[in-house]
Design an enzyme around this catalytic site. Structure first.
Site, PDB file in Angstrom:
ATOM      1  N   GLU A  67      -9.832  41.671  29.266  1.00 11.36           N
ATOM      2  CA  GLU A  67     -10.279  41.623  30.656  1.00 11.36           C
ATOM      3  C   GLU A  67      -9.667  40.393  31.320  1.00 11.36           C
ATOM      4  O   GLU A  67      -9.394  39.394  30.674  1.00 11.36           O
ATOM      5  CB  GLU A  67     -11.805  41.546  30.729  1.00 11.36           C
ATOM      6  CG  GLU A  67     -12.456  40.504  29.860  1.00 11.36           C
ATOM      7  CD  GLU A  67     -12.566  39.116  30.518  1.00 11.36           C
ATOM      8  OE1 GLU A  67     -12.798  38.149  29.788  1.00 11.36           O
ATOM      9  OE2 GLU A  67     -12.397  39.023  31.751  1.00 11.36           O
ATOM     10  N   CYS A 111     -14.729  31.128  29.459  1.00  9.41           N
ATOM     11  CA  CYS A 111     -13.442  31.620  28.939  1.00  9.41           C
ATOM     12  C   CYS A 111     -12.424  30.534  28.632  1.00  9.41           C
ATOM     13  O   CYS A 111     -12.015  30.385  27.488  1.00  9.41           O
ATOM     14  CB  CYS A 111     -12.882  32.648  29.912  1.00  9.41           C
ATOM     15  SG  CYS A 111     -13.812  34.184  29.801  1.00  9.41           S
ATOM     16  N   LYS A 141     -18.121  26.770  38.788  1.00  8.35           N
ATOM     17  CA  LYS A 141     -17.214  26.998  39.923  1.00  8.35           C
ATOM     18  C   LYS A 141     -18.043  27.687  40.993  1.00  8.35           C
ATOM     19  O   LYS A 141     -19.177  28.152  40.729  1.00  8.35           O
ATOM     20  CB  LYS A 141     -16.029  27.855  39.512  1.00  8.35           C
ATOM     21  CG  LYS A 141     -16.424  29.275  39.118  1.00  8.35           C
ATOM     22  CD  LYS A 141     -15.206  30.117  38.819  1.00  8.35           C
ATOM     23  CE  LYS A 141     -15.281  31.414  39.538  1.00  8.35           C
ATOM     24  NZ  LYS A 141     -14.172  32.304  39.295  1.00  8.35           N
TER      25      LYS A 141
END
Ligand code: UDX
Ligand code: UDX
Length: 443
Positions: free
Chosen positions: A148, A260, A321
């Site tokens: 992904e 990630c 973020k």
């Protein structure tokens, strides 16, 4: 097609919802029963713009169902997407235990499935893992890998309008099924790419490692600018005008967080060690990223002569973020903990991530209003560039702050504005604006 998605986290839920939205019949399986209630009501268990509306549309049409019942989930799927977490373990290695647990469940279920499904590993796994999973599953099925590339906060758009879709396959059946599945989302410059499985797994890591490298690179240059008086904004403008360099993903700041980049950079380092080919660039990317948040926190402590006792510091922005409530590996957590350790009292505001942040750092006083968080604070820190912070009411801010002092971790404001308003303004890679006290009127 009939699809089963295992894991309804940031990746699995978006994947299942978008496939259902394209007309497929989707069953999402999760082991967390608490989540299922929320999901069935059409509510996403995390903040992701546009997700809940898409979920509701498919739930109402009966195309998207949520269950913790494995026999229901594995009844007769054409495709099974494995989207469970692959976190970094204690040993700093990628933990694939959740993926192998799902592989064992699939093995058990295959015996009762009338048709062999395509089993797709979408979770980010070290190169070679997909084939290990294939060897582990006993029975009749086809294996594929399909990484992904979803950014939190724009995951729906990234899924529906991908830059590319990457698939690792070994046979024509998996190729045909994935071609049909992704047909609504590719074409017109959005390629559907088929590779061997190892290359597909590697594309994911190499892409994230490159993106993380760009961030650590610009932050390394920014720290050089801190010392030689250059302005990183100007340097960035000058270098990015080179079409070979480009402008994307070069914003200096507190570095990257999230679920990630940190874990994928460590995973590349682990793969390098395992292969006897240490990945030196990735190691440096990781080290620079850790150093960035420590440097920022220590500069605040230094400003207060290394004594924060009795000082109140306000933090705007707690998520890793903007446009997400995710605080996994957020710089705000390390910075808050360092300042608490130095004796400060901390208040915090975030439009979405406050609750998750409180779980990580309960000592921080969370406020529901950004100016309330800044009330009587000796300094304001900006950790996340939420749009709410881009043009605040500076006079109101000056009135509530004890001192006009801002440490901006995301370079939100222009230095001239800060100087004209009388703020002492620290940012990243740019000369500090000292709050030059108004000169006394000469008699
Ligand atoms: C995860 C990985 O972190 C990422 O590397 C990979 O690319 C995709 O899956 P994310 O969706 O953020 O990304 O994971 P997370 O938010 O942790 O969600 C995982 C979900 O799987 C959770 O809802 C968890 O309850 C569920 N789960 C976990 C299962 O259903 N079964 C399990 O055995 C383990
Ligand atoms: C990332 C990848 O972009 C996505 O393709 C992958 O599937 C998952 O990981 P995500 O982690 O959601 O997505 O956020 P992203 O928008 O990529 O930002 C990652 C981190 O880098 C954030 O902490 C952000 O603050 C930071 N960042 C990003 C910078 O510091 N500077 C930049 O210029 C861009």
């Amino acid at each position: 097609m009939i699809i089963t998605v295992v894991g309804t986290g940031y990746v699995g839920l978006v994947t299942g919802t978008c496939f259902a939205n394209a007309g497929n019949q989707v069953t999402c399986l999760d082991i967390n029963p608490k989540k299922l209630q929320t999901l069935r009501s059409g509510e996403a268990p995390f903040f992701e713009p546009g997700l809940s509306e898409l979920m509701t549309r498919s739930i109402d049409a009966g195309r998207l169902i949520f269950t913790d019942d494995k026999s229901e989930a594995y009844d007769n799927p054409d495709v099974i997407f494995i989207c469970v977490g692959t976190p970094t373990g204690e040993d700093n290695r990628c933990d694939i235990s959740f993926v192998t647990a799902v592989a064992d469940d699939i093995s058990t279920a295959l015996g009762t499935m009338p048709n062999p499904p395509v089993v797709v590993v979408k979770s980010t796994v070290p190169v070679g893992t997909t084939q290990q999973i294939a060897q582990r599953i006993q029975g009749d099925f086809y294996i594929a890998n399909n990484p992904e590339f979803l950014r939190e906060g724009s995951a729906i758009d990234d899924f529906l309008r991908p830059d590319r879709v990457v698939c690792g396959v070994e046979d024509d059946i998996a190729t045909k099924v994935l071609t049909q599945l992704y047909a609504p989302f590719v074409g017109q410059g959005r390629p559907l790419l088929f590779f061997d499985i190892q290359s597909s797994e590697m594309v994911k890591y190499a892409s994230n490692a490159m993106l993380a490298c760009k961030i650590s690179f610009i932050n390394e240059i920014a720290s050089l600018c801190e010392r030689n008086g250059a302005d990183i904004d100007n340097v960035r403008t000058g270098m990015c005008a080179d079409s070979r360099i480009g402008t994307e993903f070069f914003r200096p700041g507190l570095g990257y967080g999230g679920s990630c980049f940190p874990k994928d950079t460590l995973a590349v380092m682990e793969m390098g060690e395992d292969a006897g080919a240490p990945c030196l660039v990735n190691t440096a990317v990781h080290d620079i990223n850790q150093r960035q948040r420590n440097w920022f926190a220590n500069r605040i402590i230094k400003h207060f002569d290394n004594d924060l006792r009795g000082k109140k510091i306000a933090i705007w922005g707690l998520a890793f973020k903007p446009r997400t409530d995710d605080v996994r590996d957020a710089p705000s957590i390390d910075i808050a903990k360092t300042l608490l350790q130095a004796g400060a009292e901390i208040s915090g505001f975030d439009p979405e991530a406050a609750e998750n942040f409180s779980t990580a750092v309960p000592e921080v006083q969370i406020e529901k209003d950004m100016y309330k968080a800044a009330e009587n604070a000796d300094a304001l820190i900006i950790c996340t560039e939420w749009s709410e912070f881009s043009s605040p009411d500076f006079s109101k801010l000056q009135n509530v702050l004890n001192k006009p002092l801002i440490f901006d971790g995301r370079n939100l404001y222009s230095r001239d504005t800060m100087r004209n308003l009388g703020f002492t303004y620290y940012s990243v890679g740019r000369p500090t604006v000292e709050n030059s006290p108004v000169p006394a009127q000469s008699s």
